[in-house]
Design a protein around this motif. Structure first.
Motif, short mmCIF file in Angstrom:
data_model
loop_
_atom_site.label_atom_id
_atom_site.label_comp_id
_atom_site.label_asym_id
_atom_site.label_seq_id
_atom_site.Cartn_x
_atom_site.Cartn_y
_atom_site.Cartn_z
N UNK A 1 56.93 80.18 -47.20
CA UNK A 1 57.26 79.79 -48.57
C UNK A 1 57.95 80.94 -49.28
N UNK A 2 58.67 80.60 -50.33
CA UNK A 2 59.34 81.59 -51.17
C UNK A 2 58.67 81.57 -52.54
N UNK A 3 58.22 82.74 -52.98
CA UNK A 3 57.56 82.85 -54.28
C UNK A 3 58.35 83.87 -55.09
N UNK A 4 59.19 83.35 -55.99
CA UNK A 4 60.05 84.23 -56.79
C UNK A 4 59.56 84.39 -58.22
N UNK A 5 58.69 83.46 -58.65
CA UNK A 5 58.16 83.54 -60.01
C UNK A 5 56.77 82.90 -60.03
N UNK A 6 55.97 83.21 -61.05
CA UNK A 6 54.60 82.68 -61.09
C UNK A 6 54.53 81.16 -61.00
N UNK A 7 55.47 80.45 -61.58
CA UNK A 7 55.47 78.99 -61.51
C UNK A 7 55.56 78.52 -60.06
N UNK A 8 56.33 79.22 -59.22
CA UNK A 8 56.42 78.88 -57.79
C UNK A 8 55.03 78.94 -57.15
N UNK A 9 54.31 80.03 -57.44
CA UNK A 9 52.98 80.21 -56.86
C UNK A 9 52.04 79.10 -57.32
N UNK A 10 52.06 78.78 -58.61
CA UNK A 10 51.18 77.73 -59.13
C UNK A 10 51.49 76.38 -58.48
N UNK A 11 52.76 76.09 -58.31
CA UNK A 11 53.14 74.81 -57.69
C UNK A 11 52.71 74.75 -56.23
N UNK A 12 52.58 75.91 -55.60
CA UNK A 12 52.11 75.97 -54.21
C UNK A 12 50.58 75.96 -54.10
N UNK A 13 49.89 76.03 -55.26
CA UNK A 13 48.44 76.03 -55.25
C UNK A 13 47.83 77.42 -55.25
N UNK A 14 48.60 78.43 -55.63
CA UNK A 14 48.09 79.80 -55.73
C UNK A 14 47.88 80.11 -57.21
N UNK A 15 46.64 80.32 -57.60
CA UNK A 15 46.31 80.69 -58.98
C UNK A 15 45.83 82.13 -58.96
N UNK A 16 46.29 82.91 -59.91
CA UNK A 16 45.94 84.33 -59.96
C UNK A 16 45.30 84.66 -61.30
N UNK A 17 44.21 85.40 -61.22
CA UNK A 17 43.54 85.90 -62.42
C UNK A 17 43.77 87.39 -62.42
N UNK A 18 44.64 87.82 -63.31
CA UNK A 18 45.02 89.23 -63.37
C UNK A 18 43.97 90.05 -64.11
N UNK B 1 47.29 95.83 -56.65
CA UNK B 1 47.81 94.95 -57.71
C UNK B 1 49.25 94.54 -57.44
N UNK B 2 50.04 95.42 -56.87
CA UNK B 2 51.42 95.07 -56.52
C UNK B 2 51.43 93.97 -55.48
N UNK B 3 50.55 94.05 -54.49
CA UNK B 3 50.45 93.01 -53.47
C UNK B 3 50.08 91.67 -54.11
N UNK B 4 49.09 91.69 -54.97
CA UNK B 4 48.66 90.47 -55.65
C UNK B 4 49.79 89.90 -56.50
N UNK B 5 50.47 90.76 -57.25
CA UNK B 5 51.56 90.29 -58.11
C UNK B 5 52.76 89.80 -57.31
N UNK B 6 52.93 90.31 -56.12
CA UNK B 6 54.02 89.84 -55.26
C UNK B 6 53.69 88.46 -54.70
N UNK B 7 52.46 88.27 -54.25
CA UNK B 7 52.04 86.96 -53.73
C UNK B 7 52.07 85.92 -54.84
N UNK B 8 51.72 86.33 -56.05
CA UNK B 8 51.65 85.37 -57.16
C UNK B 8 52.96 85.22 -57.92
N UNK B 9 54.03 85.87 -57.48
CA UNK B 9 55.34 85.65 -58.05
C UNK B 9 55.70 86.49 -59.26
N UNK B 10 54.85 87.41 -59.65
CA UNK B 10 55.19 88.28 -60.77
C UNK B 10 56.33 89.21 -60.36
#
Length: 181
Positions: free
Chosen positions: A69-86, A45-54
């Motif tokens: 790419x730099x993913x510092x927050x969830x909005x960054x991930x979404x703008x890059x096309x990464x959607x996460x279902x926690x 879950x930490x890996x997933x949350x890190x990739x998704x910007x949490x």
């Protein structure tokens, strides 16, 4: 040769003295489905949350289509096309299915009104019905029905539908079989 869509290299994340990730590396090719298995507390879950910007990574690299790419927050991930279902569903149980599908990205009428622009509920409801059919929810559900009336599996389907709605390049599911019958 398949397109390498996601590459994670030597990702590290600590919380104080606890080293949650110690050099995680893997890749995902376009069209590929990848499962990550491990014991409780192994850092999945930490890996997933890190990739998704949490959580911001302490070090390491994330590449999408070969570009770092730099993913510092969830909005960054979404703008890059990464959607996460926690695993702890991010659905709002008191809102309708349609509102949950567009939460935070609602189409509006009269966009010139900015924050005061009314939500285009007709468009949201129409798109919601089409999307539910597309993901195979065969139960006759009204787009206006509150999410609280759905089973766990149906809620999971709504979360997946939301990720699909915005044409994610990568959909990450944390505990994907959670709540399924």
């Amino acid at each position: 040769m398949k397109n390498r869509i996601l590459e994670v290299e030597d990702l590290k994340k600590s919380f104080g003295s606890v080293k949650a990730l110690q050099g995680a590396s893997f890749h995902v090719d376009e069209g590929e489905v990848v499962a990550l298995l491990g014991d409780n507390g192994a850092g999945k879950s930490t890996l997933i949350k890190t990739i998704s910007g949490v959580y911001p990574a302490d070090s390491g690299k994330i590449r999408l289509n070969g570009k770092e790419v730099t993913v510092k927050k969830p909005r960054d991930a979404m703008e890059l096309g990464i959607e996460t279902i926690h695993q702890d569903s991010s659905l709002a149980p008191d809102l309708s299915i349609a509102r949950n599908l567009f939460l935070g990205r609602e189409p509006v009428r009269f966009s010139k009104l900015g924050l005061f622009a009314p939500i285009d509920m007709e468009s949201i409801n129409k798109q919601a019905v089409e999307l539910l059919k597309r993901v195979g929810i065969s139960k006759s559900l009204s787009a206006d029905a509150p999410v609280s009336l759905l089973s766990g599996g149906e809620r999971q389907s709504i979360s997946i539908s939301r990720a699909m709605q915005f044409f994610a390049k990568i959909i990450i599911l944390d505990e994907p079989t959670n709540n399924l019958g």
